[in-house]
Design a protein around this motif. Structure first.
Motif, mmCIF file in Angstrom:
data_model
loop_
_atom_site.group_PDB
_atom_site.id
_atom_site.type_symbol
_atom_site.label_atom_id
_atom_site.label_comp_id
_atom_site.label_asym_id
_atom_site.label_seq_id
_atom_site.Cartn_x
_atom_site.Cartn_y
_atom_site.Cartn_z
ATOM 1 N N ILE A 50 26.627 61.788 -12.294
ATOM 2 C CA ILE A 50 25.092 61.902 -12.184
ATOM 3 C C ILE A 50 24.577 61.070 -11.085
ATOM 4 C CG2 ILE A 50 23.100 61.924 -13.669
ATOM 5 C CD1 ILE A 50 24.698 62.505 -16.257
ATOM 6 N N PRO A 51 23.803 61.757 -10.097
ATOM 7 C CA PRO A 51 23.208 60.889 -9.179
ATOM 8 C C PRO A 51 22.003 60.187 -9.680
ATOM 9 C CG PRO A 51 23.550 63.174 -8.330
ATOM 10 C CD PRO A 51 24.014 63.165 -9.993
ATOM 11 N N GLY A 52 22.000 59.074 -9.159
ATOM 12 C CA GLY A 52 20.431 58.086 -9.512
ATOM 13 C C GLY A 52 20.857 57.433 -10.818
ATOM 14 N N ALA A 53 19.838 56.870 -11.388
ATOM 15 C CA ALA A 53 19.858 56.091 -12.561
ATOM 16 C C ALA A 53 20.153 57.025 -13.560
ATOM 17 C CB ALA A 53 18.642 55.210 -12.632
ATOM 18 N N GLU A 54 20.599 56.439 -14.927
ATOM 19 C CA GLU A 54 20.901 57.156 -16.136
ATOM 20 C C GLU A 54 20.104 56.488 -17.219
ATOM 21 O OE1 GLU A 54 24.990 56.692 -16.517
ATOM 22 O OE2 GLU A 54 25.584 58.008 -14.883
ATOM 23 N N ILE A 55 19.284 57.118 -17.610
ATOM 24 C CA ILE A 55 18.432 56.514 -18.754
ATOM 25 C C ILE A 55 18.469 57.295 -19.942
ATOM 26 C CG2 ILE A 55 15.949 56.244 -19.415
ATOM 27 C CD1 ILE A 55 15.080 56.410 -16.738
ATOM 28 N N SER A 74 29.657 60.191 -18.239
ATOM 29 C CA SER A 74 30.478 60.834 -17.359
ATOM 30 C C SER A 74 30.992 62.372 -17.655
ATOM 31 C CB SER A 74 32.249 60.000 -17.527
ATOM 32 O OG SER A 74 32.085 58.782 -17.393
ATOM 33 N N PRO A 75 30.597 63.217 -16.734
ATOM 34 C CA PRO A 75 30.744 64.403 -16.826
ATOM 35 C C PRO A 75 32.159 64.930 -16.623
ATOM 36 C CG PRO A 75 28.976 64.039 -15.372
ATOM 37 C CD PRO A 75 29.868 62.746 -15.408
ATOM 38 N N LYS A 107 25.173 71.559 -12.769
ATOM 39 C CA LYS A 107 24.244 72.599 -12.925
ATOM 40 C C LYS A 107 23.114 71.799 -12.869
ATOM 41 C CE LYS A 107 22.537 76.530 -15.226
ATOM 42 N NZ LYS A 107 22.780 77.507 -16.396
ATOM 43 N N ILE A 108 22.867 71.043 -13.744
ATOM 44 C CA ILE A 108 21.215 70.477 -14.022
ATOM 45 C C ILE A 108 20.962 69.097 -13.192
ATOM 46 C CG2 ILE A 108 21.032 71.732 -16.178
ATOM 47 C CD1 ILE A 108 21.269 69.126 -17.682
ATOM 48 N N PHE A 109 21.991 68.392 -12.953
ATOM 49 C CA PHE A 109 21.576 67.311 -12.447
ATOM 50 C C PHE A 109 22.034 66.999 -10.672
ATOM 51 C CE2 PHE A 109 22.604 65.638 -16.659
ATOM 52 C CZ PHE A 109 21.463 65.096 -16.833
ATOM 53 N N ASN A 110 22.204 68.392 -10.301
ATOM 54 C CA ASN A 110 22.151 68.509 -8.700
ATOM 55 C C ASN A 110 23.023 67.655 -7.941
ATOM 56 O OD1 ASN A 110 21.017 69.735 -6.233
ATOM 57 N ND2 ASN A 110 19.636 68.089 -5.969
ATOM 58 N N ASN A 111 24.417 67.609 -8.375
ATOM 59 C CA ASN A 111 25.347 67.084 -7.632
ATOM 60 C C ASN A 111 26.544 67.840 -7.137
ATOM 61 O OD1 ASN A 111 26.750 67.813 -9.814
ATOM 62 N ND2 ASN A 111 27.857 65.876 -9.803
ATOM 63 N N ASN A 112 25.907 69.400 -6.938
ATOM 64 C CA ASN A 112 26.785 70.327 -6.344
ATOM 65 C C ASN A 112 28.065 70.462 -6.998
ATOM 66 O OD1 ASN A 112 24.757 71.021 -4.561
ATOM 67 N ND2 ASN A 112 25.483 69.087 -3.223
ATOM 68 N N ASP A 113 29.278 70.677 -6.335
ATOM 69 C CA ASP A 113 30.503 70.683 -7.052
ATOM 70 C C ASP A 113 31.509 69.384 -6.589
ATOM 71 O OD1 ASP A 113 30.876 71.036 -4.597
ATOM 72 O OD2 ASP A 113 32.416 72.544 -4.659
ATOM 73 N N HIS A 114 30.754 68.336 -6.269
ATOM 74 C CA HIS A 114 31.548 67.174 -6.042
ATOM 75 C C HIS A 114 32.100 66.584 -7.064
ATOM 76 C CE1 HIS A 114 28.703 66.250 -2.141
ATOM 77 N NE2 HIS A 114 29.534 67.455 -2.020
ATOM 78 N N LEU A 115 33.285 66.038 -7.010
ATOM 79 C CA LEU A 115 34.022 65.125 -8.068
ATOM 80 C C LEU A 115 34.364 63.916 -7.661
ATOM 81 C CD1 LEU A 115 37.056 67.962 -8.545
ATOM 82 C CD2 LEU A 115 34.826 67.905 -9.934
ATOM 83 N N GLN A 116 34.266 62.895 -8.683
ATOM 84 C CA GLN A 116 34.675 61.582 -8.703
ATOM 85 C C GLN A 116 35.928 61.178 -8.840
ATOM 86 O OE1 GLN A 116 33.085 58.941 -11.578
ATOM 87 N NE2 GLN A 116 32.288 57.498 -10.083
ATOM 88 N N ARG A 117 36.836 62.129 -9.691
ATOM 89 C CA ARG A 117 38.169 61.742 -9.871
ATOM 90 C C ARG A 117 38.772 63.021 -10.404
ATOM 91 N NH1 ARG A 117 39.156 57.200 -14.216
ATOM 92 N NH2 ARG A 117 38.793 58.748 -15.740
#
Length: 417
Positions: A107-112, A125-126, A212-222
């Motif tokens: 999730i881009p940016g801070a997580e509250i 973690s998605p 879909k809702i946090f606007n990070n496209n289809d990028h994967l971290q792992r």
């Protein structure tokens, strides 16, 4: 058969040389103590590291994108390798022996994260629903994410028990809604998982929802997956296959070791096993050499005993004592000193390990190290092995002095000054 006179004679000899006997016994006890304690500590370290590595399946692999350090086909070094959904789908189709595969996004940016007036900083973690097969989760309440959550983009979460304690200290978490960046997610499960540090507090949400809702496209971290019945050699071939496949798509050199980081837990687990087997062997060698130093002391004291009792032994033989009885007397004394000293060393070593276990001393002394040192102990086989070492070394320590005593001629013994 128990020979009372012989034992009284042995104790009389020991009592005449208390200091010398105590110092010799101390060296033997120290050797056994060091052997038992080091073996127990080695087992504790193995247990701790096994527990740490247990957070990932031993037949799993993880892929992370990195940065290139080599120019390739006109692309300068320093290019970031960003994995995407297509990489996940292609690997899922192309690797035959995959058991379960899951990607992890971010999730881009801070997580509250909050629930009513309770707030906390947690790792969100998605992931896919199959992530549970790759991680060692213990579901405490409810369930983990499922396939429908992924397909239908459901806003649901599974939270770690440490998260529940912060957000739901006095009520049940299941079916309650928490806020993640001001978006409500329904709690469907509470889980526990092994972790490197006690501050780990994880929340898992469907990867499709995050993208879909946090606007990070289809990028994967792992990308993580487990393999079915794969040898070490096969896992290395799979790692090479992945490298070449992703290198072709993302245009980096397959020889660039920094473009991708692939964690092969099949290889790591075998390396881990080999390392700790070598450590245990090393500990045995150190312990046995320490015991041998004590045995040398017993050998020396028995040689002195034989020297001091030369006349006495000569008289015994002159009045009919057999060489066998002389050998038996010296051997019994050597074995008794070794066995009694070793027993105290054994009890001290096991006792110290039990105290460390009972009072959790590692955590109290240095908490960060506690996770890597778990349940130090010595099993029955090791204790029996140590006992066998004691018997053998005690016998060896007394054999040569006993043989020398048996060879003493009565006439020469009476002339001895």
């Amino acid at each position: 058969m128990f020979d009372r006179d012989k034992w009284q004679e042995i104790f009389s000899t020991i009592s005449k040389n208390k200091t010398r006997t105590l110092l010799t016994g101390f060296s033997v006890a120290t050797g056994i103590f060091m052997l038992i304690f080091l073996l127990g500590a080695g087992r504790g370290l193995r247990n701790g590291m096994t527990n740490v590595f247990a957070q990932d399946a031993t037949n799993s692999m993880q892929i992370y994108g990195g940065r290139t350090t080599m120019a390739y086909k006109g692309t300068p070094e320093g290019k970031r390798i960003q994995m995407v959904n297509d990489d996940y789908l292609n690997l899922k189709k192309s690797i035959e022996k995959i058991d379960a595969i899951s990607a992890m996004s971010y999730i881009p940016g801070a997580e509250i994260i909050s629930y009513k007036n309770n707030f906390g900083n947690f790792n969100v973690s998605p992931v896919h629903d199959t992530y549970k097969k790759i991680k060692n989760f213990e579901i405490l309440q409810g369930r983990f994410l499922n396939e429908k959550d992924i397909q239908e983009h459901r806003k649901v979460v599974a939270i770690q028990d440490a998260v529940k304690e912060v957000l739901f200290p006095k009520e049940e978490a299941i079916n309650k809604f928490i806020n993640i960046n001001n978006i409500k997610f329904k709690v469907v499960g509470v889980f526990n998982q092994p972790s490197f540090d006690e501050s780990s507090r994880d929340i898992y949400i469907p990867i499709t929802v995050a993208q879909k809702i946090f606007n990070n496209n289809d990028h994967l971290q792992r990308i993580s997956f487990t393999l079915n019945d794969v040898s070490l050699e096969e896992s290395l071939d799979i790692r090479q296959f992945i490298t070449y496949q992703l290198a072709a798509k993302h245009e980096f050199s397959p020889e660039d070791k920094n473009a991708l980081w692939i964690q092969n837990n099949i290889e790591n687990s075998q390396t881990f096993t080999s390392i700790f087997s070598a450590i245990e062997m090393f500990v045995w060698i150190i312990g046995i050499f320490t015991i041998l130093l004590g045995v040398i002391g017993v050998f020396n004291i028995m040689m002195i005993v034989v020297k001091e009792r030369t006349k006495e032994i000569g008289i015994r033989k002159a009045i009919g004592a057999s060489p066998r009885s002389v050998v038996g007397m010296i051997l019994m004394e050597a074995i008794f000193i070794t066995a009694a000293s070793g027993y105290f060393g054994l009890i001290a070593g096991v006792g110290l390990l039990e105290i460390i276990n009972k009072f959790d001393l590692i955590y109290k002394i240095y908490p960060p190290a506690a996770i890597y040192f778990l349940n130090p102990q010595v099993d029955l086989g090791i204790a029996m092995g140590a006992t066998l070492v004691l018997i053998v070394t005690g016998t060896l320590a007394g054999f040569f002095p006993a043989r020398k005593a048996a060879s003493i001629k009565p006439i020469e013994a009476l002339r001895d000054e």
